[in-house]
Design a protein around this motif. Sequence first.
Motif, short mmCIF file in Angstrom:
data_model
loop_
_atom_site.label_atom_id
_atom_site.label_comp_id
_atom_site.label_asym_id
_atom_site.label_seq_id
_atom_site.Cartn_x
_atom_site.Cartn_y
_atom_site.Cartn_z
N LEU A 211 0.83 -1.20 0.00
CA LEU A 211 0.00 0.00 0.00
C LEU A 211 0.87 1.25 0.00
O LEU A 211 0.62 2.20 -0.75
N LEU A 212 1.90 1.26 0.84
CA LEU A 212 2.78 2.41 0.92
C LEU A 212 3.56 2.62 -0.37
O LEU A 212 3.82 3.75 -0.79
N LYS A 213 3.95 1.53 -1.02
CA LYS A 213 4.65 1.64 -2.30
C LYS A 213 3.73 2.26 -3.36
O LYS A 213 4.18 3.04 -4.21
N ALA A 214 2.46 1.89 -3.32
CA ALA A 214 1.51 2.39 -4.31
C ALA A 214 1.11 3.84 -4.06
O ALA A 214 0.58 4.49 -4.97
N HIS A 215 1.36 4.34 -2.86
CA HIS A 215 0.96 5.70 -2.50
C HIS A 215 2.16 6.42 -1.87
O HIS A 215 2.26 6.55 -0.65
N PRO A 216 3.08 6.91 -2.70
CA PRO A 216 4.37 7.40 -2.19
C PRO A 216 4.33 8.72 -1.45
O PRO A 216 5.34 9.10 -0.85
N THR A 217 3.21 9.44 -1.46
CA THR A 217 3.19 10.72 -0.75
C THR A 217 2.66 10.60 0.67
O THR A 217 2.48 11.62 1.34
N VAL A 218 2.39 9.38 1.13
CA VAL A 218 1.92 9.22 2.51
C VAL A 218 2.96 8.48 3.34
O VAL A 218 3.90 7.89 2.81
N GLY A 219 2.78 8.54 4.63
CA GLY A 219 3.59 7.77 5.57
C GLY A 219 2.68 6.92 6.43
O GLY A 219 1.47 6.87 6.22
N GLY A 280 11.16 -2.61 1.62
CA GLY A 280 11.42 -1.56 0.65
C GLY A 280 10.84 -0.20 0.96
O GLY A 280 10.89 0.70 0.10
N ILE A 281 10.30 0.03 2.16
CA ILE A 281 9.73 1.33 2.50
C ILE A 281 10.81 2.17 3.20
O ILE A 281 11.40 1.73 4.19
N PRO A 282 11.08 3.39 2.73
CA PRO A 282 12.09 4.23 3.39
C PRO A 282 11.74 4.49 4.85
O PRO A 282 10.59 4.77 5.18
N ALA A 283 12.74 4.41 5.71
CA ALA A 283 12.50 4.56 7.14
C ALA A 283 11.92 5.92 7.48
O ALA A 283 11.16 6.06 8.45
N ARG A 284 12.23 6.93 6.70
CA ARG A 284 11.75 8.28 7.01
C ARG A 284 10.24 8.41 6.83
O ARG A 284 9.65 9.39 7.28
N ARG A 285 9.61 7.44 6.18
CA ARG A 285 8.15 7.47 6.01
C ARG A 285 7.43 6.73 7.14
O ARG A 285 6.20 6.64 7.12
N ILE A 286 8.18 6.22 8.11
CA ILE A 286 7.59 5.36 9.14
C ILE A 286 7.86 5.94 10.53
O ILE A 286 8.99 6.34 10.83
N ALA A 314 -1.87 0.61 12.54
CA ALA A 314 -1.12 1.32 11.51
C ALA A 314 -2.04 2.36 10.89
O ALA A 314 -3.05 2.01 10.27
N VAL A 315 -1.71 3.63 11.11
CA VAL A 315 -2.56 4.73 10.64
C VAL A 315 -1.82 5.47 9.53
O VAL A 315 -0.65 5.85 9.68
N ILE A 316 -2.48 5.67 8.40
CA ILE A 316 -1.88 6.39 7.28
C ILE A 316 -1.88 7.88 7.61
O ILE A 316 -2.90 8.44 8.04
N VAL A 317 -0.72 8.51 7.40
CA VAL A 317 -0.52 9.91 7.80
C VAL A 317 0.15 10.66 6.65
O VAL A 317 0.60 10.05 5.68
N PRO A 318 0.22 11.99 6.74
CA PRO A 318 0.93 12.73 5.69
C PRO A 318 2.38 12.27 5.58
O PRO A 318 3.05 12.03 6.59
N GLY A 319 2.87 12.13 4.38
CA GLY A 319 4.25 11.72 4.17
C GLY A 319 5.22 12.80 4.60
O GLY A 319 4.85 13.98 4.73
N PRO A 320 6.47 12.45 4.84
CA PRO A 320 7.45 13.42 5.36
C PRO A 320 7.74 14.56 4.41
O PRO A 320 8.23 15.61 4.83
#
Length: 332
Positions: A211-219, A280-286, A314-320
């Motif tokens: 899900l996070l890979k498919a939506h790169p502007t969220v964290g 594969g998810i960048p740590a800065r998005r978590i 796990a709550v979807i939030v604005p990406g960094p």
Amino acid sequence: MKKSWMIALGLAPLIAGCSVFETNVVPPSPALTGINAQNAAWHSQIKRVQDGEAQFEPLEDARDAVAAAEAQRDVDNYGSDELAGARSALEEAEQGWQSLANKRRPDNAKLAEVAEQAHRAQRLAEIARYTAIREINLETLIAVNDKLKAREPEQSAGSAAAGAVRPISAADRELIGQKVVPDQFGDVSFETGTARIKAESQATVRQLAELLKAHPTVGVAIFGHTDNVGPSSESIDRFVAANPGLEEQAPTREDKVRAFNLALSAARARTVAQQLVENGIPARRIGARGFGDTRPVASNDTAEGRRANRRIEAVIVPGPDSPEARRARSGS
């Protein structure tokens, strides 16, 4: 605030990485691949500048990392212990290098010691810096999540977050505020008393990663929770032995249980975060944080209620990189 809360929260930086939960997310030191090869590698990193002064690249990297950590906002609140360790290790590396800098062929063993201390300083400084960044962001994310929860009775799940945050992507905007674990992808379960994810829960983590890979502007903010039941006396004893600062506060058993649950929930949240990184998810998005037994969603008086309270959210939030996150970091 109750004494048990003070003990548990006061010890949070100390117990967050406790090995009693069999989890380790701190990167290891560089592995030796053969003494001769390693010695050659250390010597190759000695550089001579124009004035003849020698520079050792691992030491330069450590200096830069410590300087960056010292400049990070709120690092004294969230990463003070790691930063102190980084400064101490850097000082030892500096002292060791002073005795080697002017030698044509520095002693291999002493050079290796300097390199090891420099790498340790760099790792601790990076941990301090990124811990502060994560915690600053999490304060904002928790506030957003709490605000969204308060709006749930008034709005449907699909529109609850529409006016709360506006990340870059219009498509990703629909996800903000959604609690995808457990609501959409199911539970993440762990082996009793540990931070080891059960095999059957790996699919849930992979779904979240996709899900996070498919939506790169969220964290994503990972929140760990427990029920209020304590572990066995043996587990409590191991936990206290691993955290001597806890015993110094003369805690009751209730205090120990609360501290144990807080540490366990944090370790479990970090394990999920680490597995997302491995997927594969960048740590800065978590972001990852444990709340112990302080936020129950059901009564702890029944087995069903306790099962509900033992959870990962796990709550979807604005990406960094979203405007919202940048404004939060700048304080505007």
